[in-house]
Design a protein around this motif. Sequence first.
Motif, PDB file in Angstrom:
ATOM      1  N   ALA A   1       9.680   4.325  -4.175  1.00 15.13           N
ATOM      2  CA  ALA A   1       8.757   3.304  -3.680  1.00 15.13           C
ATOM      3  C   ALA A   1       7.626   3.142  -4.697  1.00 15.13           C
ATOM      4  N   ILE A   2       6.855   2.091  -4.532  1.00 20.74           N
ATOM      5  CA  ILE A   2       5.732   1.852  -5.444  1.00 20.74           C
ATOM      6  C   ILE A   2       4.723   3.007  -5.317  1.00 20.74           C
ATOM      7  N   ASP A   3       4.245   3.505  -6.451  1.00 29.84           N
ATOM      8  CA  ASP A   3       3.225   4.562  -6.442  1.00 29.84           C
ATOM      9  C   ASP A   3       1.853   3.878  -6.380  1.00 29.84           C
ATOM     10  N   TRP A   4       1.388   3.662  -5.153  1.00 28.11           N
ATOM     11  CA  TRP A   4       0.150   2.892  -4.974  1.00 28.11           C
ATOM     12  C   TRP A   4      -1.074   3.643  -5.476  1.00 28.11           C
ATOM     13  N   THR A   5      -1.005   4.986  -5.470  1.00 32.60           N
ATOM     14  CA  THR A   5      -2.153   5.758  -5.972  1.00 32.60           C
ATOM     15  C   THR A   5      -2.328   5.481  -7.456  1.00 32.60           C
ATOM     16  N   SER A   6      -1.215   5.467  -8.161  1.00 30.77           N
ATOM     17  CA  SER A   6      -1.279   5.198  -9.598  1.00 30.77           C
ATOM     18  C   SER A   6      -1.680   3.737  -9.871  1.00 30.77           C
ATOM     19  N   ILE A   7      -1.167   2.836  -9.038  1.00 33.00           N
ATOM     20  CA  ILE A   7      -1.543   1.418  -9.191  1.00 33.00           C
ATOM     21  C   ILE A   7      -3.059   1.278  -9.004  1.00 33.00           C
ATOM     22  N   TYR A   8      -3.566   1.949  -7.969  1.00 31.81           N
ATOM     23  CA  TYR A   8      -5.001   1.866  -7.650  1.00 31.81           C
ATOM     24  C   TYR A   8      -5.848   2.391  -8.815  1.00 31.81           C
ATOM     25  N   ALA A   9      -5.379   3.486  -9.407  1.00 27.98           N
ATOM     26  CA  ALA A   9      -6.140   4.108 -10.507  1.00 27.98           C
ATOM     27  C   ALA A   9      -6.313   3.146 -11.684  1.00 27.98           C
TER      28      ALA A   9
ATOM     29  N   ALA B   1       3.259  -3.271 -14.458  1.00 26.77           N
ATOM     30  CA  ALA B   1       2.718  -4.127 -15.530  1.00 26.77           C
ATOM     31  C   ALA B   1       1.906  -5.272 -14.916  1.00 26.77           C
ATOM     32  N   ALA B   2       2.401  -5.820 -13.831  1.00 28.21           N
ATOM     33  CA  ALA B   2       1.689  -6.940 -13.198  1.00 28.21           C
ATOM     34  C   ALA B   2       0.332  -6.483 -12.667  1.00 28.21           C
ATOM     35  N   ALA B   3       0.283  -5.248 -12.147  1.00 33.00           N
ATOM     36  CA  ALA B   3      -0.941  -4.784 -11.482  1.00 33.00           C
ATOM     37  C   ALA B   3      -1.947  -4.108 -12.417  1.00 33.00           C
TER      38      ALA B   3
ATOM     39  N   ASP C   1      12.783  -5.250  -0.597  1.00 31.75           N
ATOM     40  CA  ASP C   1      12.760  -3.850  -0.158  1.00 31.75           C
ATOM     41  C   ASP C   1      11.998  -2.971  -1.136  1.00 31.75           C
ATOM     42  N   GLU C   2      12.087  -3.279  -2.423  1.00 36.42           N
ATOM     43  CA  GLU C   2      11.450  -2.385  -3.393  1.00 36.42           C
ATOM     44  C   GLU C   2       9.915  -2.415  -3.295  1.00 36.42           C
ATOM     45  N   PHE C   3       9.358  -3.367  -2.567  1.00 35.15           N
ATOM     46  CA  PHE C   3       7.900  -3.377  -2.364  1.00 35.15           C
ATOM     47  C   PHE C   3       7.496  -2.567  -1.132  1.00 35.15           C
ATOM     48  N   LYS C   4       8.499  -2.252  -0.298  1.00 33.53           N
ATOM     49  CA  LYS C   4       8.195  -1.602   0.983  1.00 33.53           C
ATOM     50  C   LYS C   4       8.063  -0.090   0.802  1.00 33.53           C
ATOM     51  N   PRO C   5       7.343   0.563   1.714  1.00 33.65           N
ATOM     52  CA  PRO C   5       7.323   2.028   1.673  1.00 33.65           C
ATOM     53  C   PRO C   5       8.754   2.525   1.845  1.00 33.65           C
ATOM     54  N   SER C   6       9.132   3.643   1.188  1.00 28.78           N
ATOM     55  CA  SER C   6      10.540   4.050   1.184  1.00 28.78           C
ATOM     56  C   SER C   6      11.069   4.278   2.593  1.00 28.78           C
ATOM     57  N   SER C   7      10.224   4.731   3.533  1.00 28.02           N
ATOM     58  CA  SER C   7      10.715   5.003   4.885  1.00 28.02           C
ATOM     59  C   SER C   7      11.171   3.731   5.589  1.00 28.02           C
ATOM     60  N   SER C   8      10.514   2.595   5.317  1.00 26.26           N
ATOM     61  CA  SER C   8      10.897   1.377   6.039  1.00 26.26           C
ATOM     62  C   SER C   8      11.914   0.546   5.278  1.00 26.26           C
TER      63      SER C   8
END
Length: 483
Positions: A435-443, A406-408, A421-428
């Motif tokens: 983890a955040i779906d950055w592709t969808s955020i970008y779209a 919603a913020a983005a 932690d919830e902002f970090k990639p799931s591996s780290s």
Amino acid sequence: MPLFFENPSPRSEPIQSICCIGAGYVGGPTCAVLAWKCPNICVTIVDISQERIDAWNSDELPIFEPGLEEIVKSRRGKNLFFSTDIDAAIIAADLVFVSVNTPTKTRGVGAGYAADLQYVEAATRRIALLSTKSKIIVEKSTVPCRTAESMRAILDATSPRPGVHFDILSNPEFLAEGTAVQDLLKPDRILIGALNTKSGKLAQDRLANVYATWVERSAIITTGLWSSELTKLAANALLAQRISSISSLAAICEKTGAEIDEVARGCGKDSRLGPHFLKAGLGFGGSCFQKDIFNLIYLAETFSLQPVADYWRQVLVMNEWTKASFSRTIIRHMFSTVSNKKIALLGFAFKKDTGDTRESPAISIARDLLVEGAEVYIYDPKVSERNMRQCLGAFSNFHFSSSVEAAALNASAVVVATDWDEFKPSSSSGKTAAAIDWTSIYANMNRPAFVFDGRGILDTAALQNIGFKVHTVGRGNLVDTLS
Ligand SMILES: NC(=O)c1ccc[n+]([C@@H]2O[C@H](COP(=O)([O-])OP(=O)(O)OC[C@H]3O[C@@H](n4cnc5c(N)ncnc54)[C@H](O)[C@@H]3O)[C@@H](O)[C@H]2O)c1
Ligand SMILES: O=c1ccn([C@@H]2O[C@H](COP(=O)(O)OP(=O)(O)O[C@H]3O[C@H](CO)[C@@H](O)[C@H](O)[C@H]3O)[C@@H](O)[C@H]2O)c(=O)[nH]1
């Protein structure tokens, strides 16, 4: 220098009843863990704030700390009590922790630097007035060096009962928020300062015996009173100094193409330096570091040690510059104007795993962007809208968001201000949560879509592959991307 008289009737029996004055971030967790580890000791945590005590007695504790709720709920009503009946708790106690706030003075002599000791004095006077038996009084709050001297004078001058004696100990707290329970269960050290008198040593032993229930004896350090008081300020100053050092190096990295995480790793492998506290970000926030360095500066200036005061002041100057510089970077890269642009601010707490916003770098960043006319949408998993409004005061024209997405949505930039932690990639992050779906955020963002990673926690390359223009603190990567 006033003489410290020996307590003529020292006691040596185990502590059975503890009162903690101040049910805040220190008093609450510290004494809840103590009650959990020492079921034979009755622990009462008191506060003048009815709202805070009600919250401690409810299902919604007033502070968020991983693991704390379970501990409180397991001991509450058994040997752990939260109350506003301060007088009764003081009267019953063998030992009183003074865990009240010691903020920086905002007016009068030493304003902006000296610690405001009015709460310590009020608590001390109450103890003196009400005590019907001898007690150990423990400075748990962070206080200027030689505060115990003032407490002694207040206790001696105002205690009305003959035969009632007080021993004063310094037992500063070193827990960090977000890891308070772990820090309390397995502290690096417990520091107990006392006067070098027979009764002082006896009091020191009695408190050490309480901690020895769960802390190894080798981690319980006993020192003189003044050393203990000063050690607390010194430890915080040294930790903060390290963050200002890494911030200064991060700034050089951004200009040179060096990467701060690589520099930190290379330096931290030197056993003389060690790997901790070398994470570059937005400088330090939280209620302690700035306040305690101001305190140290004031102490130095009181003794006319101007170069010493100037040395520590520079740690704060660097910290302020770090935050302001990050805001300027955002604005510069967004074509020198953020006016009417939607910007998502992820994180408002001063660090992950706490809802505490005191001196959070996110406050400075939000203010800087709002002043420039940006539409700032803030999301934090643990900070309420009310708390954000209190922090931003006159800058109330921000928007509260209930999720990253919603913020983005339709934003021009995403700014990461807290290392959740919830902002970090799931591996780290080490967490299984999505983890955040950055592709969808970008779209769903405006172009160009910027990410400003103030905590160095995102996968810069992955974001750049999606199409984001990325600036990570301590890396010159946006310059590379744009050139
Ligand atoms: N927050 C931390 O992580 C941390 C860690 C180590 C040390 N410290 C130090 O511990 C002290 C307390 O910090 P905090 O973060 O818990 O503060 P806080 O503001 O969260 O809590 C202090 C509490 O004391 C209460 N209080 C004030 N005067 C009182 C009185 N006369 N009687 C009863 N209650 C009273 C206030 O209402 C408040 O609830 C400070 O000196 C701080 O520097 C804090
Ligand atoms: O490598 C690092 C470590 C910390 N921080 C920041 O520094 C601030 C302080 O972090 P931290 O020290 O972990 O939290 P605090 O709860 O403020 O704890 C500090 O202050 C307490 C109050 O005195 C002390 O008890 C603790 O020992 C001391 O670590 C936060 O903004 C962090 O994000 C960094 O930027 N980089």
